[in-house]
Motif scaffolding. Structure first.
Motif, PDB file in Angstrom:
ATOM      1  N   GLU A  39       0.842  -1.212   0.000  1.00  0.00           N
ATOM      2  CA  GLU A  39       0.000   0.000   0.000  1.00  0.00           C
ATOM      3  C   GLU A  39       0.872   1.255   0.000  1.00  0.00           C
ATOM      4  O   GLU A  39       0.535   2.246  -0.661  1.00  0.00           O
ATOM      5  CB  GLU A  39      -0.891   0.008   1.236  1.00  0.00           C
ATOM      6  CG  GLU A  39      -1.887  -1.118   1.270  1.00  0.00           C
ATOM      7  CD  GLU A  39      -3.255  -0.675   0.809  1.00  0.00           C
ATOM      8  OE1 GLU A  39      -3.685   0.383   1.251  1.00  0.00           O
ATOM      9  OE2 GLU A  39      -3.866  -1.380   0.004  1.00  0.00           O
ATOM     10  N   ASN A  43       0.940   4.250  -2.572  1.00  0.00           N
ATOM     11  CA  ASN A  43       0.808   5.624  -2.099  1.00  0.00           C
ATOM     12  C   ASN A  43       1.793   6.538  -2.843  1.00  0.00           C
ATOM     13  O   ASN A  43       1.442   7.650  -3.256  1.00  0.00           O
ATOM     14  CB  ASN A  43       1.079   5.640  -0.591  1.00  0.00           C
ATOM     15  CG  ASN A  43       0.562   6.867   0.095  1.00  0.00           C
ATOM     16  OD1 ASN A  43      -0.242   7.596  -0.468  1.00  0.00           O
ATOM     17  ND2 ASN A  43       1.020   7.094   1.290  1.00  0.00           N
ATOM     18  N   LEU A  46       0.482   7.159  -6.297  1.00  0.00           N
ATOM     19  CA  LEU A  46      -0.569   8.188  -6.265  1.00  0.00           C
ATOM     20  C   LEU A  46       0.045   9.579  -6.320  1.00  0.00           C
ATOM     21  O   LEU A  46      -0.373  10.442  -7.105  1.00  0.00           O
ATOM     22  CB  LEU A  46      -1.352   8.104  -4.951  1.00  0.00           C
ATOM     23  CG  LEU A  46      -2.443   7.092  -4.700  1.00  0.00           C
ATOM     24  CD1 LEU A  46      -3.100   7.413  -3.377  1.00  0.00           C
ATOM     25  CD2 LEU A  46      -3.455   7.144  -5.795  1.00  0.00           C
ATOM     26  N   GLN A  64      -4.412  11.904 -14.240  1.00  0.00           N
ATOM     27  CA  GLN A  64      -5.505  11.719 -13.268  1.00  0.00           C
ATOM     28  C   GLN A  64      -6.047  10.296 -13.364  1.00  0.00           C
ATOM     29  O   GLN A  64      -6.386   9.669 -12.348  1.00  0.00           O
ATOM     30  CB  GLN A  64      -6.632  12.705 -13.547  1.00  0.00           C
ATOM     31  CG  GLN A  64      -6.325  14.129 -13.147  1.00  0.00           C
ATOM     32  CD  GLN A  64      -7.606  14.898 -12.869  1.00  0.00           C
ATOM     33  OE1 GLN A  64      -8.343  14.565 -11.971  1.00  0.00           O
ATOM     34  NE2 GLN A  64      -7.858  15.915 -13.666  1.00  0.00           N
ATOM     35  N   MET A  65      -6.158   9.772 -14.595  1.00  0.00           N
ATOM     36  CA  MET A  65      -6.642   8.396 -14.764  1.00  0.00           C
ATOM     37  C   MET A  65      -5.672   7.416 -14.106  1.00  0.00           C
ATOM     38  O   MET A  65      -6.091   6.408 -13.531  1.00  0.00           O
ATOM     39  CB  MET A  65      -6.793   8.049 -16.246  1.00  0.00           C
ATOM     40  CG  MET A  65      -7.914   8.764 -16.958  1.00  0.00           C
ATOM     41  SD  MET A  65      -9.519   8.463 -16.219  1.00  0.00           S
ATOM     42  CE  MET A  65      -9.718   6.733 -16.490  1.00  0.00           C
ATOM     43  N   VAL A  67      -3.931   7.973 -11.459  1.00  0.00           N
ATOM     44  CA  VAL A  67      -4.201   8.015 -10.023  1.00  0.00           C
ATOM     45  C   VAL A  67      -5.442   7.180  -9.701  1.00  0.00           C
ATOM     46  O   VAL A  67      -5.464   6.423  -8.716  1.00  0.00           O
ATOM     47  CB  VAL A  67      -4.371   9.475  -9.550  1.00  0.00           C
ATOM     48  CG1 VAL A  67      -4.771   9.524  -8.092  1.00  0.00           C
ATOM     49  CG2 VAL A  67      -3.084  10.254  -9.758  1.00  0.00           C
ATOM     50  N   VAL A  68      -6.486   7.289 -10.543  1.00  0.00           N
ATOM     51  CA  VAL A  68      -7.703   6.497 -10.324  1.00  0.00           C
ATOM     52  C   VAL A  68      -7.373   5.006 -10.381  1.00  0.00           C
ATOM     53  O   VAL A  68      -7.813   4.215  -9.528  1.00  0.00           O
ATOM     54  CB  VAL A  68      -8.780   6.862 -11.374  1.00  0.00           C
ATOM     55  CG1 VAL A  68      -9.947   5.894 -11.288  1.00  0.00           C
ATOM     56  CG2 VAL A  68      -9.271   8.274 -11.156  1.00  0.00           C
ATOM     57  N   VAL A  69      -6.576   4.608 -11.376  1.00  0.00           N
ATOM     58  CA  VAL A  69      -6.203   3.194 -11.514  1.00  0.00           C
ATOM     59  C   VAL A  69      -5.418   2.734 -10.282  1.00  0.00           C
ATOM     60  O   VAL A  69      -5.651   1.639  -9.754  1.00  0.00           O
ATOM     61  CB  VAL A  69      -5.399   2.969 -12.817  1.00  0.00           C
ATOM     62  CG1 VAL A  69      -4.813   1.570 -12.854  1.00  0.00           C
ATOM     63  CG2 VAL A  69      -6.278   3.193 -14.030  1.00  0.00           C
ATOM     64  N   LEU A  71      -5.662   3.892  -7.273  1.00  0.00           N
ATOM     65  CA  LEU A  71      -6.612   3.754  -6.161  1.00  0.00           C
ATOM     66  C   LEU A  71      -7.371   2.434  -6.260  1.00  0.00           C
ATOM     67  O   LEU A  71      -7.596   1.744  -5.257  1.00  0.00           O
ATOM     68  CB  LEU A  71      -7.608   4.922  -6.181  1.00  0.00           C
ATOM     69  CG  LEU A  71      -7.156   6.226  -5.532  1.00  0.00           C
ATOM     70  CD1 LEU A  71      -8.124   7.342  -5.863  1.00  0.00           C
ATOM     71  CD2 LEU A  71      -7.058   6.059  -4.032  1.00  0.00           C
ATOM     72  N   VAL A  72      -7.774   2.079  -7.494  1.00  0.00           N
ATOM     73  CA  VAL A  72      -8.510   0.829  -7.680  1.00  0.00           C
ATOM     74  C   VAL A  72      -7.604  -0.367  -7.379  1.00  0.00           C
ATOM     75  O   VAL A  72      -8.034  -1.340  -6.739  1.00  0.00           O
ATOM     76  CB  VAL A  72      -9.076   0.751  -9.120  1.00  0.00           C
ATOM     77  CG1 VAL A  72      -9.666  -0.614  -9.391  1.00  0.00           C
ATOM     78  CG2 VAL A  72     -10.116   1.817  -9.322  1.00  0.00           C
ATOM     79  N   MET A  74      -5.228  -0.427  -5.267  1.00  0.00           N
ATOM     80  CA  MET A  74      -5.173  -0.506  -3.797  1.00  0.00           C
ATOM     81  C   MET A  74      -6.367  -1.261  -3.245  1.00  0.00           C
ATOM     82  O   MET A  74      -6.220  -2.133  -2.372  1.00  0.00           O
ATOM     83  CB  MET A  74      -5.194   0.897  -3.208  1.00  0.00           C
ATOM     84  CG  MET A  74      -3.872   1.533  -3.081  1.00  0.00           C
ATOM     85  SD  MET A  74      -4.141   3.095  -2.254  1.00  0.00           S
ATOM     86  CE  MET A  74      -2.488   3.682  -2.239  1.00  0.00           C
ATOM     87  N   ALA A  75      -7.563  -0.917  -3.736  1.00  0.00           N
ATOM     88  CA  ALA A  75      -8.775  -1.571  -3.219  1.00  0.00           C
ATOM     89  C   ALA A  75      -8.751  -3.061  -3.542  1.00  0.00           C
ATOM     90  O   ALA A  75      -9.058  -3.906  -2.690  1.00  0.00           O
ATOM     91  CB  ALA A  75     -10.010  -0.906  -3.820  1.00  0.00           C
ATOM     92  N   VAL A  76      -8.361  -3.405  -4.787  1.00  0.00           N
ATOM     93  CA  VAL A  76      -8.314  -4.813  -5.190  1.00  0.00           C
ATOM     94  C   VAL A  76      -7.285  -5.571  -4.356  1.00  0.00           C
ATOM     95  O   VAL A  76      -7.536  -6.692  -3.883  1.00  0.00           O
ATOM     96  CB  VAL A  76      -7.998  -4.917  -6.702  1.00  0.00           C
ATOM     97  CG1 VAL A  76      -7.707  -6.349  -7.096  1.00  0.00           C
ATOM     98  CG2 VAL A  76      -9.144  -4.355  -7.518  1.00  0.00           C
TER      99      VAL A  76
END
Lengths: 105, 193
Positions: A39, A43, A46, A64-65, A67-69, A71-72, A74-76
């Protein structure tokens, strides 16, 4: 202060996060702590993505995309990591990666 | 070209940058697992603050909210799975610490050398008025494929996570061919087929 210098400082911070995260992911024995190291690496990604957008290409949404990827990812990583931890513990009562070294690919 | 960040923003970026790395180091230094989790949360919140200073309001808020919830869940798992959750008994649970430190420091040095030797391009285009609008239009327009792939990936994660975390599935209850008439449950009275 020039924009280039601020970019370099922010990217250095990101590199620091990636370095610390890499150390944690490689050195920790507990599965959950390994995930915390990963993580930290994300970070740093990001932060580097945000800095790349602001200082290099704010007219394009690509950074920006990214950064979105990140974040995803990280969640996965969290969801799958905890699912694997639960499955490991249920099957073998283990919580340390050294006890699962037979899964080495 | 001079940075168009204000002096306050540059100061905030510097302070939050130091804070994020310091909190990241603290994750692997403190004994208590709860403290380690909240140190990681502090690192994420510092990065969210830097994103806020860089005009990425939406991504900063998403990072802060998502990571706060994620770390709250992680604290529960840490206490569940760590053998020393409160850190009352100092112990180190590391392997190959020197090699790992060398790899981490090596990666940092390589990245820093690259960062400070590259001749970064200067920006000569204007910044969008609203970075959130730019991202939204990209998600629903030119970069929709990225979001489609993310959606499929998240759905696959839901399925895989459920399969991995399920203790007893229907194959455990009704046999490999799903042919058993009555479910084989440790406690009878479970739902029929």
């Amino acid at each position: 202060m020039t924009a280039e210098m601020v970019l370099q400082i922010v990217l250095t911070v990101a590199a620091g996060l990636i370095g610390v995260g890499l150390f944690g992911a490689l050195s920790q024995q507990t599965i959950v702590m390994v995930m915390m190291g990963l993580e930290l690496v994300l970070n740093g990604v990001l932060l580097a993505g945000g800095a790349a957008w602001y200082f290099l290409a704010p007219e394009l949404p690509d950074a920006q995309m990214l950064v979105v990827v990140a974040l995803v990812v990280m969640a996965v990583e969290m969801a799958m990591g905890f699912a694997v931890t639960v499955a490991f513990y249920r099957a073998r009562q283990l919580d340390m990666i050294d006890m699962a070294s037979d899964l080495r690919g | 070209m001079l940075s168009d960040l204000s002096g306050w923003a540059i100061t905030a970026v510097a302070v939050l940058g130091v804070l994020s790395v310091a909190a990241g180091v603290a994750v692997f230094v403190v004994d208590s697992m709860a403290r380690a989790t909240f140190a990681l949360l502090a690192s994420f919140l510092a990065v969210a603050g830097i994103l806020l200073a860089l005009d990425l309001v939406y991504l900063a808020v998403v990072t802060a909210l998502m990571m706060t919830i994620e770390m709250a869940i992680m604290a529960v798992f840490m206490i569940m799975f760590m053998m020393n959750p409160a850190g009352l008994m100092p112990m180190t649970m590391v392997h190959n610490a020197k090699g790992s430190a060398g790899t981490g420091a090596g990666a940092f040095v390589v990245l820093v050398v690259g960062i400070w030797t590259i001749d970064w391009p200067t920006r000569d285009t204007s910044r969008p008025a609203d970075s959130t609008r730019q991202l939204g239009e990209a998600i629903m327009g030119s970069h929709m494929l990225v979001m489609l792939v993310i959606g499929v990936g998240l759905f696959a994660t839901i399925l895989a996570g459920t399969v991995l975390a399920t203790a007893r599935g229907r194959y455990d209850r009704f046999g490999a061919g799903l042919t058993a008439q009555r479910p084989d449950d440790p406690v009878p009275g479970g739902l029929p087929r």
